[in-house]
Design an enzyme around this catalytic site. Structure first.
Site, PDB file in Angstrom:
ATOM      1  N   HIS B  75       0.048   2.616  15.064  1.00 48.88           N
ATOM      2  CA  HIS B  75       0.269   1.240  15.520  1.00 48.88           C
ATOM      3  C   HIS B  75       1.201   0.522  14.536  1.00 48.88           C
ATOM      4  CE1 HIS B  75      -0.362  -2.927  16.642  1.00 48.88           C
ATOM      5  NE2 HIS B  75      -0.880  -3.186  15.456  1.00 48.88           N
ATOM      6  N   ASP B 104      34.147  -6.489  18.591  1.00 46.84           N
ATOM      7  CA  ASP B 104      33.101  -5.469  18.467  1.00 46.84           C
ATOM      8  C   ASP B 104      32.677  -5.462  17.010  1.00 46.84           C
ATOM      9  OD1 ASP B 104      31.346  -3.300  18.819  1.00 46.84           O
ATOM     10  OD2 ASP B 104      32.657  -2.399  20.309  1.00 46.84           O
ATOM     11  N   TRP B 139       0.134   3.453   7.248  1.00 43.01           N
ATOM     12  CA  TRP B 139       1.605   3.456   7.225  1.00 43.01           C
ATOM     13  C   TRP B 139       2.111   3.477   5.799  1.00 43.01           C
ATOM     14  CZ3 TRP B 139       5.618  -0.118   5.927  1.00 43.01           C
ATOM     15  CH2 TRP B 139       5.189  -1.287   5.320  1.00 43.01           C
ATOM     16  N   SER B 169      19.073   5.840  10.043  1.00 42.74           N
ATOM     17  CA  SER B 169      19.496   4.988  11.154  1.00 42.74           C
ATOM     18  C   SER B 169      19.648   3.536  10.693  1.00 42.74           C
ATOM     19  CB  SER B 169      18.464   5.099  12.277  1.00 42.74           C
ATOM     20  OG  SER B 169      18.539   3.988  13.121  1.00 42.74           O
ATOM     21  N   SER B 170      18.644   3.049   9.948  1.00 41.97           N
ATOM     22  CA  SER B 170      18.709   1.662   9.492  1.00 41.97           C
ATOM     23  C   SER B 170      19.829   1.444   8.492  1.00 41.97           C
ATOM     24  CB  SER B 170      17.384   1.259   8.840  1.00 41.97           C
ATOM     25  OG  SER B 170      16.339   1.411   9.746  1.00 41.97           O
ATOM     26  N   HIS B 253       8.059  -4.287   0.226  1.00 45.00           N
ATOM     27  CA  HIS B 253       8.047  -5.738   0.299  1.00 45.00           C
ATOM     28  C   HIS B 253       9.321  -6.333   0.885  1.00 45.00           C
ATOM     29  CE1 HIS B 253       5.735  -9.238   0.231  1.00 45.00           C
ATOM     30  NE2 HIS B 253       6.855  -9.866   0.001  1.00 45.00           N
ATOM     31  N   GLU B 255      10.944  -5.011   3.010  1.00 36.51           N
ATOM     32  CA  GLU B 255      10.787  -4.690   4.428  1.00 36.51           C
ATOM     33  C   GLU B 255      10.105  -5.830   5.188  1.00 36.51           C
ATOM     34  OE1 GLU B 255      11.759  -2.299   6.362  1.00 36.51           O
ATOM     35  OE2 GLU B 255      10.498  -2.670   8.114  1.00 36.51           O
ATOM     36  N   TYR B 257      10.373  -8.945   4.668  1.00 36.92           N
ATOM     37  CA  TYR B 257      11.381  -9.970   4.953  1.00 36.92           C
ATOM     38  C   TYR B 257      12.417  -9.467   5.937  1.00 36.92           C
ATOM     39  CZ  TYR B 257       8.812 -12.283   1.455  1.00 36.92           C
ATOM     40  OH  TYR B 257       7.763 -12.841   0.797  1.00 36.92           O
ATOM     41  N   SER B 268      16.047 -20.669  14.268  1.00 42.27           N
ATOM     42  CA  SER B 268      17.018 -21.630  13.744  1.00 42.27           C
ATOM     43  C   SER B 268      18.176 -21.835  14.716  1.00 42.27           C
ATOM     44  CB  SER B 268      17.582 -21.157  12.402  1.00 42.27           C
ATOM     45  OG  SER B 268      16.551 -20.951  11.494  1.00 42.27           O
ATOM     46  N   HIS B 302       2.445  -7.040  -6.017  1.00 39.97           N
ATOM     47  CA  HIS B 302       1.316  -7.836  -5.526  1.00 39.97           C
ATOM     48  C   HIS B 302       0.535  -7.072  -4.463  1.00 39.97           C
ATOM     49  CE1 HIS B 302       4.043  -9.986  -2.347  1.00 39.97           C
ATOM     50  NE2 HIS B 302       3.516  -8.915  -1.854  1.00 39.97           N
ATOM     51  N   HIS B 303       1.097  -5.956  -3.994  1.00 43.15           N
ATOM     52  CA  HIS B 303       0.314  -5.077  -3.120  1.00 43.15           C
ATOM     53  C   HIS B 303      -0.622  -4.196  -3.939  1.00 43.15           C
ATOM     54  CE1 HIS B 303       2.726  -5.895   0.536  1.00 43.15           C
ATOM     55  NE2 HIS B 303       3.661  -6.147  -0.348  1.00 43.15           N
ATOM     56  N   THR B 328      10.337 -20.638   1.368  1.00 43.51           N
ATOM     57  CA  THR B 328       9.744 -20.566   2.698  1.00 43.51           C
ATOM     58  C   THR B 328       9.318 -21.953   3.153  1.00 43.51           C
ATOM     59  OG1 THR B 328       8.910 -18.418   2.008  1.00 43.51           O
ATOM     60  CG2 THR B 328       8.095 -19.267   4.082  1.00 43.51           C
ATOM     61  N   LYS B 331      12.236 -23.906   4.307  1.00 42.87           N
ATOM     62  CA  LYS B 331      12.636 -23.549   5.671  1.00 42.87           C
ATOM     63  C   LYS B 331      11.764 -24.271   6.693  1.00 42.87           C
ATOM     64  CE  LYS B 331      14.780 -19.004   5.542  1.00 42.87           C
ATOM     65  NZ  LYS B 331      15.839 -19.411   6.407  1.00 42.87           N
ATOM     66  N   ARG B 450     -10.578  -3.296   6.066  1.00 42.49           N
ATOM     67  CA  ARG B 450      -9.573  -2.813   7.014  1.00 42.49           C
ATOM     68  C   ARG B 450      -9.811  -1.329   7.280  1.00 42.49           C
ATOM     69  NH1 ARG B 450      -3.688  -4.373   4.656  1.00 42.49           N
ATOM     70  NH2 ARG B 450      -3.070  -4.019   6.797  1.00 42.49           N
TER      71      ARG B 450
END
Lengths: 343, 600, 234, 107
Positions: B75, B104, B139, B169-170, B253, B255, B257, B268, B302-303, B328, B331, B450
């Site tokens: 998931h 293009d 994951w 790919s990314s 991390h 990722e 964002y 926006s 922080h993880h 943040t 924003k 979890r």
């Protein structure tokens, strides 16, 4: 500024309603209803963490309500009503500086007590703390009291009012050790040694519940434990009993089966030749209130089924199934009686 | 300006499977990304529904532990790598050239390559389900649970190789986007006139191609541990499981964002259009995003607050994490400032965008709470964190995607999604997400871990789990409403004008859908909101003058061939190295053919 | 515009870009930026892991307790000698003179590459082809040295699973070697293509320059690896 | 005008390239010589890192033409390079700290 009459009422109703729902539901997480609540502290360290949490929580509530009121007010108040022209402006330097400073202030208010706590938690425990080693296994906790000569599993006792210092290790994968009401969780990492200590408030009959909190495989959900906070006399009695070899009154027929079977490859019962180190130490199994790492009461029926095939209760359990060919029903009954007699 | 009828009708007439396989048109590739991503969103959603069904009541036996672990792992992987990132990439593909006034992207064939790698990589990553052994170690794949000893099946091989393919790919897409945005802007489109969505895409492109290499290294090391006898993460050989966590979160991390910034970009764009006023504090918005991206490199541990990190790094990572709250917050305030004084139209796109603000704030605030290590030690690995990430990624990233879909659908398909059904979908979605995810805060505070497939009654978890499951079904229904809406809309004729919303950005200057060459004449940009500026000053975009030759890159089949070769190489590692050996010459052949293929 | 279209017979059409830089060159620089992170992660892993050696072969000379020495396999044991005081002394496995030679070869290849770029940009095809060939040969010689080194280490008992130095060393230098190998193939394709009737077309200088960027980057990565892996002891 | 790159001779001339190569060679020899002096680990780091950074800089600036090319490329490369160095240092610090700690724990 102008906005349609009634907008304020709408905003207030919506905010009030959501606050009410939150408060009502928040009651449901107090210790009375949720025995593993992290907001019902019962030790010095848990309480200090909780004080910090409350500070941050109230800040969060204020920020959230502010944002919510503003977004409801602006969206409802500036609806296109066919008359209003949108005001064309690109920004406001003074406002932007202001609302950069506001979060900075909030961050500082959070950061100062946080840093204080980070370093306080890292302080070494007092010298009279009771030392306990915790070793994580797939999927159970081993507890050792090196000074008291005790090795036990899944149920740990600590004396009230005295610091308890835990040394955390793992035998296989990463686990995490946590009793929500007593301390902040710390991982059990193979190849590393972690520490946590706290002083529990008062003795309590009912056990504090803990569980593994880091995914450790199939039965991560079934890796639970109990922590008993005893008064000194009760703790000493428990420790004396645990440190002794198995009770001499243990069922002899069952012990013969136990020693004959594969059990001894993994389990230890002090006072016998069984000295396996893979599974939990069973010397005083009968004195525990749960079995299978805290997942069920140790009734004769549960025990018999567990020995037949533990994976029925605990997927991924390393304990091999025992078919009737290797262990007949009669021997099984004797074995169960023996285990229950290991007080 | 209207499209001159008859100019290069290639887009309308060039149909058929082959034309889609060989296309290098950024709009078609965007559409492919969108549909593929949406299908994976349904798959990931189905996985979530199954997970929630199992958790609805205590001691439930709907799903066994093994399947449960596969489902929650897949998931997360599906939603992150196969649904949200590609769907935001779909918008980037569609909109970068249109919004900056280009014909293009810089490298059209690389764009196709990135899609086809994603296409095959996604199938490969999920193919574990076909063999009953999808990845099941989360994951984040914390070693040593993912080494051969504890994960002997092929699940982790699908994971490592699948993520390596998706990473390439990314990378390809990110490099392409970055070059396009930096170098292909229309005359007058300075950096500080770029639409905020484009800025966000530029920022995440940099994050992507800089953050993926550490993950690549971690995946390579894990693969070596599993197949080539090394002990990078195996303690007995001197390895260190914590190193995996460091390398993974150095990627992991940024990722986060990468997932959320495009959604912030989308809203926006949507908020100013439907408030009929310019974005409040454009420069602050841009600098905030850059600050977030910069800080996202200094917060990864922080993880890992509960892994036994020393106090000093704990304090440093904690402080950096709290600091992210500042940009943040800026924003969020600026979006509110955009609403203020507007004349707001509540279209479905706007409803999604407006609801983003308070809902994302919930996720943002709980994130700031977790940045304090002592508090984190009470929340880490409980449902509190599950609530946090879902408020960020569902009511943040996904709500942004839905907002963007309703907003740009007329541009993409020339038809307007049904607003009535859209509002049904919005309210169902709004109720569903709050039912599903808000109770998770209570579950977390009540100590629910979890990733557990079962739990006992009597822990105060029963009621809220049931509520959460009901919420999950409501979200499911809202997505079904969207599918219905899609098919209903697509059966209608294309009737949308260039700029149905009266929006300010360049993509609305061309026809809906745009011609294959995007713009008949390269537009001229005179201000930050070019179409509004032109409207207010009575200016016109330049009109076609006579017979200008417009270069359209020809289609190519090398991207799909190369991607297929890469797929074979990965399949070989899990089956037989002979297959890998077959893949290598295919890749080399397509590189060679690619290099020599004429592009005009 | 029209001029650009006509001239761009090969490669993508050249537009006047927003920053005045070529798209493809920008792509290569951004890619190299990404590669910096790749090698930084590999080097960091190597530095973290190589200090955790419990059994030889070690990269540099070091002493081990005698009971560790007694437990060693014969393949590894010959690298150490009993000092008689409860410790044994083990040779470092890294051969600095050999690696220095291969470092010079790679450094030389960078000179050859830059001269090939010079030839390509100044309309001197023979100069370009000659130096391109020299670059390729130097690259292949460097790879030869690496194969020799890997074989030598394997014979002395250092494998991927022997210790953390072995694992992280082989993975780090192996991936660098792979980059050199890809570079050799890249340059060989360029050289082969330059012998076609139209050569590399009107943008020859540009194509060779891009190839050169990649090649020099591989060289500078080696400059770092040579210093931190070979010259600075654990 | 579209082909500024192919015709234009930016950079040094071959003789200068050879001189640069000689400089790089000499610096490498100095590095080698230092590595044999028996300086401690810290001493070697202090002596060798600036030298290899110098070599790195020379190759990037002169062989890779960064000095003669658009300054934009310098920004696009140096940014990630600095980031990579910081990540490298952080990983060594965090990983190395853990390494030292676990060695202590096992002894």
């Amino acid at each position: 500024m102008r906005m349609p009459r009634g907008t304020w009422r709408q905003v207030a109703t919506l905010v009030g309603l959501s606050l009410l729902v939150s408060i009502l539901s928040g009651c449901a997480i107090s210790g009375a209803y949720a025995p593993m609540s992290s907001v019902a502290p019962a030790s010095d360290h848990a309480r200090e963490i909780n004080t910090l949490y409350r500070l941050v929580f109230y800040l969060a509530v204020i920020v959230f309500i502010g944002t919510m009121i503003a977004s409801l007010w602006f969206t409802l108040g500036f609806r296109d009503n066919g008359r209003r022209q949108a005001r064309q402006f690109h920004g406001n330097a003074r406002l932007e500086v202001l609302w950069t400073i506001i979060p900075v202030v909030i961050v500082i208010v959070m950061a100062v007590p946080t840093f204080d706590r980070i370093f306080a938690i890292a302080e070494p425990p007092p010298s009279d703390a009771i030392k306990i080693e915790v070793i994580g296994h797939q999927f159970w906790f081993e507890f050792r009291y090196p000074d008291l000569g005790i090795t036990t599993a899944n149920e740990v006792h600590v004396p009230a009012g005295r610091a308890a210092s835990f040394t955390l290790r793992s035998d296989d994968v990463i686990h995490s050790f946590w009793v929500p009401q007593l301390f902040g969780k710390v991982d059990l990492v193979p190849g590393h040694e972690n520490h946590v200590w706290f002083t529990p408030d008062a003795a309590r009959e009912e056990a504090y519940l803990g569980q593994c909190y880091e995914l450790c495989g199939l039965s991560h959900a079934n890796m639970r434990f109990r922590m008993f906070v005893d008064d000194t006399a009760k703790f000493d009695a428990w420790a004396k009993n645990e440190a002794a070899p198995r009770s001499p009154s243990a069922v002899a027929a069952g012990e013969a089966v136990f020693l004959r079977q594969a059990c001894i490859g993994c389990h230890t019962v002090q006072g016998t030749t069984a000295a396996g180190k893979v599974g939990p130490n069973l010397t005083h199994f009968g004195a525990r209130t749960t079995m299978g790492a805290g997942i069920m009461p140790p009734t004769a029926d549960n025990l018999a089924k567990w020995i037949r095939n533990s994976a029925d209760f605990k997927p991924g359990s390393l304990m091999p199934a025992q078919a009737t060919a290797t262990l007949n029903d009669q021997d099984l009954q004797a074995l169960v009686a023996y285990l229950q007699s290991l007080k | 300006m209207a499209t001159t009828a008859g100019t290069l009708p290639q887009y309308a007439t060039n149909t058929g499977l082959w034309s889609w396989i060989t296309t290098v048109d950024h709009k078609r590739i965007g559409t492919l990304y969108l549909f593929t991503g949406f299908i994976w969103l349904l798959v990931g959603g189905l996985e979530a529904i199954l997970v929630r069904t199992q958790l609805a009541v205590p001691n439930s036996t709907v799903i066994d532990a093994d399947l449960y672990n596969q489902l929650f792992t897949m998931h997360a992987l599906t939603m992150i790598f196969l649904a949200i990132m590609p769907m935001t990439a779909a918008f980037s593909n569609w909109l970068i050239p249109l919004m900056i006034g280009a014909r293009d992207v810089a490298f059209p064939r690389m764009n196709a390559l990135s899609y086809w790698l994603y296409f095959f990589g996604g199938i490969f990553l999920s193919s574990g389900f076909l063999f009953g052994e999808a990845a099941s170690s989360g994951w984040f794949a914390y070693a040593p649970l993912t080494t051969n000893q504890y994960a002997p099946g092929r699940g982790m091989d699908f994971y490592t190789l699948g993520l390596l393919i998706l990473g390439v790919s990314s990378m390809v897409a990110a490099l392409n986007f970055a070059v396009t945005i930096i170098n292909m802007r229309a005359p007058g489109m300075t950096m500080m006139r770029l639409p905020v969505f484009i800025w966000m895409t530029l920022v995440i492109s940099f994050l992507l191609f800089l953050a993926l290499p550490p993950l690549t290294v971690a995946l390579i090391q894990l693969m070596f541990d599993r197949h080539f006898t090394t002990h990078f993460f195996i303690v007995d050989g001197g390895g260190d499981p914590i190193m995996w966590q460091h390398l993974f979160w150095v990627f992991g991390h940024p990722e986060v964002y990468i997932l959320i910034l495009p959604a912030m970009g989308i809203i926006s764009e949507v908020l100013p259009t439907f408030s009929r006023k310019p974005l409040f504090g454009y420069a602050a918005m841009v600098f905030a995003a850059v600050a977030i991206a910069f800080l996202s490199w200094a917060v990864w541990s922080h993880h890992m607050f509960t892994t036994g990190l020393a106090p000093v790094p704990r304090a440093i990572f904690s402080a950096n994490t709290m600091l992210i709250g500042v940009p943040t917050g800026v924003k969020i305030f600026n979006w509110l400032g955009t609403l203020y004084g507007g004349s707001i139209r509540f279209t479905t796109a706007m409803l999604f965008a407006v609801s983003f603000i308070p809902l994302f704030t919930i996720g943002g605030i709980s994130g700031v709470m977790h940045s304090s290590p002592p508090i984190d030690s009470q929340h880490q690995d409980t449902y509190m964190v599950v609530a946090h990430i879902h408020y960020v990624l569902v009511t943040g990233a996904l709500i942004g995607v839905f907002s963007g879909l309703f907003y740009w659908f007329p541009k993409m398909f020339g038809r307007m999604l049904d607003e009535g059904l859209g509002k049904w979908q919005f309210w169902l979605f709004f109720i569903g997400v709050n039912l599903a995810f808000f109770p998770m805060h209570f579950l977390g505070l009540a100590g629910m871990p979890r990733r557990i497939y079962t739990y006992d009654a009597g822990l105060g978890w029963d009621f809220w789990n049931m509520v959460s499951t009901i919420g999950a079904y409501v979200i499911g229904v809202s997505v079904l409403v969207f599918i219905w809406n899609f098919f209903k809309t697509m059966s209608k004729p294309m009737d949308q004008p260039n700029n149905p919303w009266g929006a300010p950005t360049l993509e609305w200057a061309t026809s809906s859908p745009p011609p294959e060459h995007d713009f008949d004449v390269v537009p001229v940009v005179r201000a930050r909101d070019p179409l509004w500026y032109d409207r207010d000053h009575g200016l016109e975009q330049p009109q076609p003058t006579g017979h200008e030759h417009i270069h359209i890159p020809p289609p190519s089949y090398y991207p799909i061939v190369m991607s297929f070769g890469v797929l074979l190489m990965a399949v070989g590692v899990t089956t037989s190295l002979a297959v890998t050996a077959l893949g290598i010459p295919i890749v080399i052949y397509s590189v060679w053919g690619w290099a020599l293929e004429p592009t005009s | 515009m029209a001029h650009a279209q006509a001239a761009a017979g090969h490669g993508a059409p050249v537009h006047a870009t927003s920053t005045g830089t070529d798209n493809r060159k920008l792509l290569m620089w951004l890619f190299l930026g990404s590669e910096c992170l790749f090698f930084a992660s590999l080097i960091a892993s190597h530095l973290v892991y190589r200090s955790r050696q419990l059994v030889p072969p070690f990269p540099f000379e070091s002493e081990i307790p005698i009971d560790v020495y007694n437990g060693l396999s014969e393949t590894v044991k010959h690298m150490c000698e009993d000092l008689g005081n409860g410790f044994a002394d083990c040779h470092g496995i890294l051969d600095i003179p050999v690696t220095s030679t291969s470092t010079f070869v790679l450094l030389f290849s960078s000179l050859a590459m830059v001269l090939a770029v010079y030839g390509a940009q100044n309309g001197r095809p023979m100069m370009m082809k000659g130096w391109l060939l020299a670059t390729i040969i130097a690259g292949v010689v460097f790879l030869g040295f690496q194969v020799y080194e890997f074989r030598l280490f394997a014979m002395e008992g250092l494998g991927l699973s022997t210790n953390q130095f072995g694992a992280s060393f082989f993975v780090l230098t192996g991936f660098h070697g792979t980059h050199v190998g890809v570079g050799v193939l890249y340059l060989m394709s360029m050289l082969a293509a330059s012998f076609r009737r139209n050569g590399l077309g009107p943008e020859t200088g540009f194509h060779i320059e891009i190839a050169g960027l990649y090649w020099h980057f591989v060289d500078i990565v080696w400059i770092i690896i040579f210093t931190v892996v070979y010259l600075i002891p654990v | 005008m579209a082909h500024g790159h192919s015709g234009e001779a930016h950079g040094l001339n071959p003789r200068q390239y050879v001189i640069v190569f000689v400089v790089l060679t000499v610096v490498t020899i100095i590095e080698l010589a230092i590595s044999y002096t028996g300086l401690g680990k810290v001493g070697l780091m202090v002596a060798l890192f600036p030298l290899s950074a110098l070599k790195f800089g020379i190759v990037v600036a002169l062989f890779m033409h960064l000095r003669f090319d658009s300054p934009f490329f310098t920004k696009m490369f140096v940014g990630p390079l600095v980031l990579a160095s910081l990540v490298l240092l952080a990983l060594i610090g965090l990983g190395g700290y853990d390494a030292a700690r676990s060695l202590l724990a096992s002894s």
